[in-house]
Write a protein that holds these residues in place. Structure first.
Motif, short mmCIF file in Angstrom:
data_model
loop_
_atom_site.label_atom_id
_atom_site.label_comp_id
_atom_site.label_asym_id
_atom_site.label_seq_id
_atom_site.Cartn_x
_atom_site.Cartn_y
_atom_site.Cartn_z
N ARG A 18 0.84 -1.21 0.00
CA ARG A 18 0.00 0.00 0.00
C ARG A 18 0.87 1.25 0.00
O ARG A 18 1.88 1.29 0.67
N ARG A 19 0.49 2.23 -0.79
CA ARG A 19 1.22 3.51 -0.79
C ARG A 19 0.21 4.64 -0.75
O ARG A 19 -0.93 4.49 -1.18
N SER A 20 0.62 5.79 -0.26
CA SER A 20 -0.25 6.97 -0.29
C SER A 20 -0.24 7.53 -1.71
O SER A 20 0.81 7.89 -2.23
N ARG A 22 -1.27 10.29 -4.52
CA ARG A 22 -1.57 11.74 -4.60
C ARG A 22 -1.89 12.19 -6.01
O ARG A 22 -1.82 13.39 -6.33
N TYR A 103 -6.43 16.15 -3.61
CA TYR A 103 -5.74 15.67 -4.81
C TYR A 103 -6.71 15.28 -5.93
O TYR A 103 -6.43 14.38 -6.71
N CYS A 143 -5.26 7.91 0.29
CA CYS A 143 -4.31 8.73 1.05
C CYS A 143 -5.00 9.30 2.29
O CYS A 143 -6.19 9.62 2.25
N TYR A 144 -4.26 9.38 3.36
CA TYR A 144 -4.72 10.05 4.60
C TYR A 144 -4.65 11.55 4.33
O TYR A 144 -3.66 12.05 3.82
N ASN A 146 -5.18 15.30 6.19
CA ASN A 146 -5.29 15.85 7.55
C ASN A 146 -5.97 17.22 7.63
O ASN A 146 -6.28 17.69 8.72
N GLN A 147 -6.20 17.85 6.49
CA GLN A 147 -6.65 19.25 6.51
C GLN A 147 -7.94 19.48 7.30
O GLN A 147 -8.06 20.46 8.03
N LEU A 188 8.43 4.75 0.11
CA LEU A 188 9.40 5.56 0.86
C LEU A 188 10.11 4.63 1.84
O LEU A 188 9.45 3.85 2.54
N ARG A 190 11.73 2.83 4.93
CA ARG A 190 11.40 2.88 6.36
C ARG A 190 12.67 3.16 7.16
O ARG A 190 13.75 2.65 6.81
C1 FMN Z 1 -1.59 11.06 10.68
C2 FMN Z 1 -1.25 11.14 9.21
C3 FMN Z 1 -1.52 12.31 8.52
C4 FMN Z 1 -1.24 12.38 7.16
N1 FMN Z 1 -1.62 13.50 6.48
C5 FMN Z 1 -1.41 13.56 5.15
C6 FMN Z 1 -1.88 14.67 4.41
O1 FMN Z 1 -2.54 15.57 4.93
N2 FMN Z 1 -1.62 14.70 3.08
C7 FMN Z 1 -0.89 13.72 2.47
O2 FMN Z 1 -0.66 13.82 1.27
N3 FMN Z 1 -0.46 12.63 3.14
C8 FMN Z 1 -0.71 12.53 4.46
N4 FMN Z 1 -0.31 11.41 5.16
C9 FMN Z 1 0.37 10.32 4.45
C10 FMN Z 1 1.87 10.25 4.78
O3 FMN Z 1 2.53 11.33 4.20
C11 FMN Z 1 2.41 8.91 4.27
O4 FMN Z 1 1.76 7.86 4.93
C12 FMN Z 1 3.92 8.77 4.49
O5 FMN Z 1 4.61 9.72 3.73
C13 FMN Z 1 4.43 7.37 4.10
O6 FMN Z 1 4.08 7.06 2.76
P1 FMN Z 1 3.22 5.76 2.41
O7 FMN Z 1 1.86 5.93 3.04
O8 FMN Z 1 3.15 5.75 0.90
O9 FMN Z 1 3.93 4.57 2.94
C14 FMN Z 1 -0.61 11.29 6.50
C15 FMN Z 1 -0.35 10.12 7.22
C16 FMN Z 1 -0.70 10.03 8.54
C17 FMN Z 1 -0.46 8.74 9.28
#
Ligand code: FMN
Length: 199
Positions: A18-20, A22, A103, A143-144, A146-147, A188, A190
Motif C-alpha cells: 500500500r502507498r499513499s 496523490r 488531490y 491517502c490520509y 489531515n486538513q 518511501l 522505512r
Molecule cells: C496522521 C497522518 C496524517 C497524514 N496526512 C497527510 C496529508 O494531509 N496529506 C498527504 O498527502 N499525506 C498525508 N499522510 C500520508 C503520509 O505522508 C504517508 O503515509 C507517508 O509519507 C508514508 O508514505 P506511504 O503511506 O506511501 O507509505 C498522513 C499520514 C498520517 C499517518
C-alpha cells in the motif's frame, strides 16, 4: 528488518505494498467498491467496542470543490498551534492557485467521532487503515488527508459539514481519499532502528 526475511501472504503483501496516492484518475469508484471499503472501516477495533464513529463519504464533485474553497479560506485565518512542519507546509500550499487538498480524488471519507471520547482518534485511525488496505486490495489508491482535522473548529467548515449531516459537536478525526490511481507513488524507505525486540 527486511521484507525478504518476513512471512509473505496475501494480507501481509497488501500491507507492504500500500502507498499513499496523490494523483488520481478522473473517474468515480464503483458503488460496490465504496460499500466494501466502508464496511471494512466499521469492522476495525474500537475502544470498549464504542463504535461511536461516523464515516461520511462524499462523492459529489461540487460539494468537494466547495469544501476545497472553504479549506483554502480556512487556512488563511488558521494559525498552527505548534511547529509540526506538515501543518506549515499545508498552509503554504493552500495559497497556490491550483490547490486541492484532496488531490482531486473522486471520493473523500470523513471519519468523525463523539466529543470528549478519549479513543476518538485511535478508533478512527484504525478504521482508516482498514479503509486504505481495503482500497489497495481492490486495486484503488488512497491517502490520509489531515486538513479537515486541522481545520475542524473552523465555523464555516463546520456549518458546511453540518449541512452534510456531520453533527456540530463531533470531532473531525481524519479523512481518507480514494480513487483509481493516476500516478503511482514510489515506496518511501522505512527508518532504521524503530524496532526493538527484547528476548
Ligand atoms: C496522521 C497522518 C496524517 C497524514 N496526512 C497527510 C496529508 O494531509 N496529506 C498527504 O498527502 N499525506 C498525508 N499522510 C500520508 C503520509 O505522508 C504517508 O503515509 C507517508 O509519507 C508514508 O508514505 P506511504 O503511506 O506511501 O507509505 C498522513 C499520514 C498520517 C499517518
Amino acid at each position: 528488518m527486511d521484507n525478504a526475511n518476513t512471512i509473505q501472504n496475501e494480507v501481509l503483501n497488501c500491507i507492504l505494498t500500500r502507498r499513499s496516492t496523490r494523483n488520481y484518475e478522473n473517474r468515480q469508484i464503483e458503488m460496490l467498491q465504496l460499500d466494501t471499503i466502508l464496511n471494512s472501516a466499521i469492522w476495525a477495533p474500537s475502544g470498549g467496542n464504542s463504535q461511536t464513529w461516523l464515516f461520511t463519504a462524499i462523492q459529489n464533485k461540487e460539494i468537494l470543490l466547495k469544501l476545497n474553497v472553504l479549506v483554502k479560506e480556512g487556512f488563511q485565518k488558521w494559525i498552527p498551534d505548534d511547529d509540526y512542519p506538515g501543518k506549515l507546509g499545508a498552509k503554504a500550499s493552500s495559497e497556490k492557485q491550483n490547490y486541492n487538498f484532496y488531490y482531486h480524488a473522486p471520493t473523500l471519507i470523513i471519519a468523525s467521532n463523539q466529543p470528549g471520547y478519549e479513543n476518538a482518534m485511535a478508533d478512527c485511525s484504525l478504521a482508516l487503515e482498514n479503509i486504505f488496505l481495503a482500497a489497495h486490495s481492490l486495486g484503488l489508491g488512497s491517502c490520509y488527508i489531515n486538513q479537515l482535522h486541522w481545520l475542524r473548529n473552523d465555523p464555516n467548515i463546520r456549518d458546511f459539514l453540518f449541512e452534510l449531516g456531520i453533527p456540530k459537536e463531533h470531532t473531525i478525526c481524519s479523512t481518507a481519499v480514494i480513487g483509481y490511481i493516476g500516478k503511482a507513488s514510489s515506496p518511501l524507505p522505512r527508518k532504521k532502528d524503530t524496532i526493538h525486540i527484547i528476548r
